[in-house]
Scaffold this motif. Sequence first.
Motif, PDB file in Angstrom:
ATOM      1  N   GLU A 206      -5.614  -4.610 -26.724  1.00  0.00           N
ATOM      2  CA  GLU A 206      -4.647  -4.287 -27.777  1.00  0.00           C
ATOM      3  C   GLU A 206      -4.479  -5.441 -28.745  1.00  0.00           C
TER       4      GLU A 206
ATOM      5  N   ASP B 193      -8.517  -2.016 -22.072  1.00  0.00           N
ATOM      6  CA  ASP B 193      -7.938  -1.572 -23.335  1.00  0.00           C
ATOM      7  C   ASP B 193      -7.368  -2.819 -24.011  1.00  0.00           C
TER       8      ASP B 193
ATOM      9  N   SER C  47      -6.473   4.013 -27.194  1.00  0.00           N
ATOM     10  CA  SER C  47      -5.963   4.395 -25.874  1.00  0.00           C
ATOM     11  C   SER C  47      -6.137   5.891 -25.645  1.00  0.00           C
TER      12      SER C  47
ATOM     13  N   ASP D   4      -1.112   3.520 -22.379  1.00  0.00           N
ATOM     14  CA  ASP D   4      -0.022   3.937 -23.272  1.00  0.00           C
ATOM     15  C   ASP D   4      -0.563   4.401 -24.622  1.00  0.00           C
TER      16      ASP D   4
HETATM   17 MG    MG Z   1      -3.426   1.475 -27.419  1.00  0.00          MG
END
Ligand code: MG
Length: 679
Positions: free
Chosen positions: A116, A114, A73, A85
């Motif tokens: 995760e 992104d 990130s 975040d």
């Molecule tokens: Mg991250």
Amino acid sequence: RRSNGSQGIVPSRQSATNLVRERHEFTRLQLIDDEQNFSEELPNYMQNKWGLEDSGFNYDVVAVFGSQSTGKSTLLNRLFGTRFDVMNEGQRQQTTRGIWADRGTDSMPVLILDVEGTDGRERGENQDFERKSALFSLAISEVLIVNMWETMVGLYNGANMGLLKTVMEVNLQLFGGNRNSKTLLYFVIRDHVSSTPLSSLADTLSIDLQRIWDGLSRPDGLANAQLSDYFDVRFTSLSHKTLQPENFERQALDLRRQFTDKKSDDYVFQPAYKRRVPADGFPRYAQAVWEKVVSNKDLDLPTQQELLAQYRCDEIAATAIGPFREAVESLRPRVQRGQIVDELGDVSRKARTQAIGAFDEQAARYHSEVYQKKRAAFVQTLDSELHAMFLNQVKNALTLAAETFSSQGFRALEEGADEGRGFNETVGAVRVHMEEQFIATVRALAVPGVSWSFESEIEQLEAQLEAIMEKLRKAEMERVLERLRRDARDAVAESVAEHLGNPDDGMWAGVMAGFDAACVQADSQLINRMDAAGVEPQARSALVRKLHQLLWDDAADVLREEVADQMVLLKLRTALEDRFRYDAAGLPRVWRPTDDIDAQFATARSAAQALLPKFSKVDISGSIKLRRPADFFPAGYDFARTLVLISPARAREVGKRFGREADALYLEAKRAMVTTQNQ
Ligand code: MG
Ligand code: GDP
């Protein structure tokens, strides 16, 4: 850190993040949450927060993969100005699982995913998500950033290799049969602190990749497929973020340049990586792909793209038809009321062109076969709506033309007759005018490339005009007959009066000659008028016969008047007096006693009486025209009846009255003679 009170709040620090953040704040979206639900908000974000909706193919998608807390990130925020975040220092546990999305800064129409929780170390549940997110990301992204620590390189059995194996497998599943679509695997090696050069690290990773590839169980047809058929691979490394912050920021900026500078040789987004999903269809496509992934159904991208194309083409068509309907509907009430709306053709053509243009503009980006089909259907819809309305207008024009021809035709007939002009010249001209007007109305509705002939309506018009023409012709002929009859009647009456007033042997021959002459005259005029009015050959004979009947009816009327009771008595008396009172030289007789007055009287009376049967019946033997009455008069005409002028009963009555009048005359003559003798 610098503060300047007079200028208020000033940016506290110039970092790469602040440089690239130009517009948006917190526009990230949790596209897929930890319950594996796909966000309903994506269309809204595409349109309102990211402004990508209208960018067509002019946008890119990139996803990041890698173990938990490897600075993914952080890197994305550096590269694209996003606000994903970042985990707090020291708090090394997973924050949220799922996939987040955001757009790059204004100058970067890039969608960043992104991803995760892609960390194959953990439980089976995690591996399941890893596979799903890999499938999804590969289906929609052009570039996969694979993020890892330098220390992870060469750990063939490590978590990253598990992830890469998943990516390869999933790629075969998605693109196995289609080597046109390539993906860039961009390895970013973090915390490159050792003295090992990047090239060595890259070699190590390349060898590992190849080993994974070789170890994959591939479907039969793809036994010889190469890693490079599906992937381009690139490597870079970044310095330690906290130990060598300046190096880190500089390298991050250079990496950012590779994602933004289209002109540079190392520009990341190459056409070969494009997923060919137009931006306006992206939300729908991404959602459909995710639904397939989640339900573990076969994800066949070409089918997905076709489905997307169908769905979007329908949506685009529904939008594009709106203004078209509005424009066309505004004219419908008038057309339905029967008006000829002059601007119907222009308005419709314009609305049609615009609708097709609007459809093409967006829909042409989609699966070409689907687009072509949907386009044809769309045009068909437009055209059938237009055709219905055009037909309505053409029918209105037809009614108008027929009605106008009927009313103007009769007027033209009268005016033309007054001015001595012929049927064709007047009525024919009106008809041509009506036809021209109708054809002009039809022509005004022509749409380029569409063949609406309105052939049957044109035929209908011809039939209707012809029927009206026939009525007009009939009216014209009735008037012609009336006029010819009037003209003939006077001539015939004159001739009858002359010949019946002089009832010698040639009396009937004279009457017949008079009739024949009037007939010849009227016949020839009738033929002229029939020619002028274009009367069909088969209708002519009926008209000629009708004329003959009218002429003869009139002649018979005149004859009957001429032999009415008083008239015939007068004629008989005149005949008697002519013979009895006047001598052969036409001088009045003076009776002498020697004269045989009785014999003289008897002769004169019988001669006069002989005229009665002569007057009673028409003798047509002298007529050429009346020689074959069956060919001369209409069928059913009781010609024989018209020949009897005085019935036998009336003849007897008239005979008696004449006898009494003759007696009176005789007595008067006798008395006159006695008087003469006594003087
Ligand atoms: Mg991250
Ligand atoms: P992610 O879980 O992969 O998205 O990682 P984050 O970006 O949230 O970062 C996790 C932690 O690593 C945070 O505390 C960051 O400050 C830190 N971090 C970010 N980038 C780097 C880096 O390049 N090197 C090091 N050592 N730490 C980093």
